[in-house]
Enzyme design. Structure first.
Site, PDB file in Angstrom:
ATOM      1  N   HIS A 189       0.834  -1.207   0.000  1.00  0.00           N
ATOM      2  CA  HIS A 189       0.000   0.000   0.000  1.00  0.00           C
ATOM      3  C   HIS A 189       0.867   1.254   0.000  1.00  0.00           C
ATOM      4  O   HIS A 189       2.044   1.215   0.350  1.00  0.00           O
ATOM      5  CB  HIS A 189      -0.916   0.007   1.227  1.00  0.00           C
ATOM      6  CG  HIS A 189      -2.080  -0.924   1.125  1.00  0.00           C
ATOM      7  ND1 HIS A 189      -1.979  -2.260   1.459  1.00  0.00           N
ATOM      8  CD2 HIS A 189      -3.354  -0.737   0.699  1.00  0.00           C
ATOM      9  CE1 HIS A 189      -3.162  -2.837   1.252  1.00  0.00           C
ATOM     10  NE2 HIS A 189      -4.004  -1.934   0.796  1.00  0.00           N
ATOM     11  N   LYS A 211      -0.755   4.795   4.457  1.00  0.00           N
ATOM     12  CA  LYS A 211      -1.574   3.825   5.191  1.00  0.00           C
ATOM     13  C   LYS A 211      -0.894   3.538   6.514  1.00  0.00           C
ATOM     14  O   LYS A 211       0.235   3.054   6.552  1.00  0.00           O
ATOM     15  CB  LYS A 211      -1.727   2.546   4.382  1.00  0.00           C
ATOM     16  CG  LYS A 211      -2.635   1.519   5.062  1.00  0.00           C
ATOM     17  CD  LYS A 211      -2.936   0.354   4.132  1.00  0.00           C
ATOM     18  CE  LYS A 211      -3.794  -0.706   4.812  1.00  0.00           C
ATOM     19  NZ  LYS A 211      -5.126  -0.203   5.204  1.00  0.00           N
TER      20      LYS A 211
END
Lengths: 246, 246, 246, 246
Positions: free
Chosen positions: D138, D142
């Protein structure tokens, strides 16, 4: 055409899995001649003396590699050593002996051209894109995690990149287990599964883009082209060169 | 600290999607100052004269790029041009004008550092590992196949590698459709699907191993770091440099 | 514990590369016993009769497979056939003979569980996400392009999906060579490079997302678990089952 | 043609990023009509009453989701809820109310069809191939590692697979940091880099093969097809269905 250009190459450890591939590879090269194939039952110095090798490739065992390398260079042949296990002191001693004789040798734990290019590109990319993370995926029989190649790659990246920021919140040391190992500012993730052989990915993150280097090994034959390149290069080397220069 | 080091940068095409990202990017750099934001309604020469820009970045439209670039350099600012559409003659004319004034400019169809590194690595790898194939994957709205970047990558690989063998049986020209396009000795495969943005893979085959370079774009912001690098480099350039030097 | 549960398995083609893996695999299963290993020099019916096999696995050659399969079933053993080359008429004849005897057999050109799952998932995904494209990557020695598995996968996807739109502009037939082969509405791209073994990717495009299935083979041993599963299933089958049921 | 078949759909949270995509998506569907777009400034019950919605999609904030859902169902519309934050007690209460009224609702933390298929395939593959490892990649913003989807995928795999062996030597708990997090018998690795959006890989190891499922998100629009499917399904549901049924 030019008789001088044929390199006479001996293989020590010729009954091992790597040695067999290398001996076969040398046989199919036009500028090389297989001088001898030796194994632990042979006297290495005798083999070199009687066969007249220019270069000897050693893929044997850690316990024998120092003695083998010294025997090779004392017989006047240039050693190309793929066996791991030499200590820093032993490397220095070999380097000293080679320089005294105005000769060269090459010591490389990894002769795969793909691995060498991956490491070189990983290092160069660190000048322009950071941070990066490494994922290495190996067969379930591999006992060490992370792989030596992953650690070496991370070290080369870190040297070039200096300490940089790291994503995902929190400091490098105090992060969730799923975030893997921190080797300097480079994280390493190790996957171990049956059905894998050996793969390493280096993923660089950038603004709106990523650049990924993937090296995938499917057979031991991946070491052959690098060994052949080393055989051609070693006669121009002076001293004990660490790693392949590509 | 050093007032001289702040580069005053104008953005032409500042209301376009790229222009907006670049203007915002320049604002957040400590060694740059946003001199002006111009669009088609503004007189570019006036903007440069009144704002006193050192460098002007042009991301406009093919039909206007030659005139814009000449206006920028005549106003004494160094052009960094991301707009495509200059002809060989126009590039020569701009180069001539820049050299006359002892100035520099940079013309780059792709400022993404990831793409530039991928192409450079692809070229370097061709010295050691061949053959290779390119897979480029783009969103379904992309009308041209293969992509310009894939063709340029293949050309750079072919220049370095010369003509080499090709796998899969049969000659390059007379091969099944699934084997894709032959650009010289490098095959190109184009995937077009919704849900993709832009990715290019260059896969090198070797003895028992492969090396793959993957460049993946997730947003237009990928062009920003390269544009900022060009702004810093252009003041040292003489003439009209084609492509980014990294 | 339960003596009845031990399946006695013969291997025909036991000196072939597949046969050796299968024989070794059977030896290490607790619910199986290796009844015999036959090769072309043996009389297959004699082997079955004297060893008393419940199941015979055949990995031989296309020219012998029909005769072998009939010999197996007539000897009262259930055939598990991995050799390709049976015609539709031969399959029907075998099916008829098996049903007459209230017996079963399994004929599967691909016993790899990974390949079977990939094809099943590819078919299921076609209900929800379309379009898709297939990339198959194989070693340079593979002469046919595209692979049989890629064609079979495309056919299964097309059956489920019906004719759908295709990206990239232009009709399916009249598209640039880099866009690969159109098998119905599914495009197939074939990569052939040294250093690859066998891989297939099925990429589904969706709104703002992609789903990719990747099956990667690293050794012939990939067929073993599927063959062992077939040996366990075949005693419950009636007639000549085409393909593995998983 | 059939007037009865047009579903009137309201969107709550219509000014949010998800809400805007959903409202636009509903407008372009032939079997749906956008009944209203509500935001926090609107009275939801009033909107439903005056617009006469059959279904209301809620993408708001955790603190409001229970109240919103109850308001929707009490107004006689079927709720499709993508907002997270409902407790087990709240889910039970909503289920109870829906059943009392012989109505249905759907609560799904992830409407992406690609993610749903990936999880379903991951679960099915666990019957045939084990072990597996998850890599989720990600963007650097995040904050949580591993992702909720990775944990949920691992749980579903573990339920199906039971406790199995794990590669790489050593017990699950006492393993090097590079081996990632153990969620049951499934390891999870989290990569966080700029230039990534959201990707999850589930890699299954087998005998001589691997099967990898890759879900890649490139935009928020990935949730739309699943929401539209839920709108069509919810009128047939009774009670508060957890997750999408595909």
């Amino acid at each position: 055409m030019d008789e001088q250009r044929i390199i006479r190459v001996g293989v020590n450890g010729a009954k091992g899995r790597m040695g067999m591939i290398i001996a076969e590879g040398i046989r199919s090269e036009r500028d090389m001649q297989l001088a001898f194939e030796a194994d632990r039952s042979d006297d290495l110095a005798d083999c070199i003396a009687s066969a007249g090798a220019d270069v000897v490739v050693d893929f044997t065992v850690p316990g024998a590699v120092f003695e083998n390398t010294m025997a090779i260079l004392r017989s006047g042949a240039s050693p190309v050593v793929g066996t791991t296990g030499l200590t820093a002191e032993e490397i220095d001693a070999i380097d000293h002996e080679l320089l005294n004789r105005n000769m060269g040798g090459i010591y490389a734990p990894n002769f795969s051209l793909g691995a060498l290019l991956m490491m070189r590109f990983a290092e160069e990319a660190a000048r322009y894109m950071m941070p990066c993370e490494i994922i290495e995926l190996h067969h379930e029989g591999k006992l060490d995690s992370p792989s030596g190649t992953a650690l070496m790659t991370a070290d080369r990246i870190n040297e070039r990149a200096g300490t940089r920021r790291d994503g995902g919140g929190g400091t490098l040391e105090d992060s969730p287990r799923s975030r893997g190992l921190c080797q300097g500012s480079t994280r390493i993730h190790s996957v171990r599964l049956p059905g894998l052989i050996a793969q390493q990915q280096v993923i660089y993150g950038g603004s709106g883009e990523t650049l990924t280097l993937v090296h995938n090994v499917t057979s031991r034959a991946c070491f052959l082209p690098g060994v052949l390149l080393a055989v051609r290069q070693v006669l121009e080397v002076r001293g004990f060169q660490q790693g392949m220069k590509i």
